[in-house]
Design a protein around this motif. Sequence first.
Motif, PDB file in Angstrom:
ATOM      1  N   TYR A 100      16.081 -32.267  -8.397  1.00 60.96           N
ATOM      2  CA  TYR A 100      17.307 -32.150  -8.442  1.00 60.96           C
ATOM      3  C   TYR A 100      17.819 -32.193  -7.300  1.00 60.96           C
ATOM      4  N   HIS A 123      19.601 -35.445  -5.193  1.00 58.05           N
ATOM      5  CA  HIS A 123      21.262 -35.107  -5.065  1.00 58.05           C
ATOM      6  C   HIS A 123      20.760 -35.822  -3.172  1.00 58.05           C
ATOM      7  N   SER A 173      20.114 -42.424  -8.972  1.00 52.85           N
ATOM      8  CA  SER A 173      19.662 -40.623  -9.223  1.00 52.85           C
ATOM      9  C   SER A 173      20.439 -39.895 -10.478  1.00 52.85           C
ATOM     10  N   ALA A 177      17.719 -38.356 -13.282  1.00 51.71           N
ATOM     11  CA  ALA A 177      17.844 -36.872 -13.495  1.00 51.71           C
ATOM     12  C   ALA A 177      17.533 -36.216 -14.963  1.00 51.71           C
TER      13      ALA A 177
END
Length: 115
Positions: free
Chosen positions: A34, A38, A92, A96
Motif C-alpha cells: 500500500y 502510494h 491505485s 488497493a
Amino acid sequence: MEVALEVLAWGSVVLGLFFMLVGTLGVLRLPDVYTRMHAAGMTDTMGAGFLLLGMAFHTMAGMLHGESHWWTVLVRLVLVYLFLLFTSPIASHALARAGLAGGVEPWTNEKGPDA
C-alpha cells in the motif's frame, strides 16, 4: 524568448525525472504494497506532468522556428496529461481495494509511536 522556453523545458524535464526517481526509491524502500502503491501513484502523476510540461515548452520553442502544426502537439500533450490525471489515482484505488479484498494486511509499526 527561445532560450527562456528551452530553459523552462529542460528545467521541467529535470524536475519530472527527479519526481520519477523519488517514486522509484519509494517503491524500493517502503515496507508494504500500500505504501509502495502510494509512492508510485503520486510521483507517477507529478513526474509525468512535469515531463509533459517540458515537452510542451519545447514544442512552443519550435513555434518560434515557424513550425505550423505545433498546436496539435500541444493538444495531444494536454490530452495525455488529462488521461494520466484521471487514470492513475483510479488505478491505485482499484489495486488497493483488490489487495484488501485479497486479504493483504497493511503494515503497522508494532513497537508503538515512541519507538
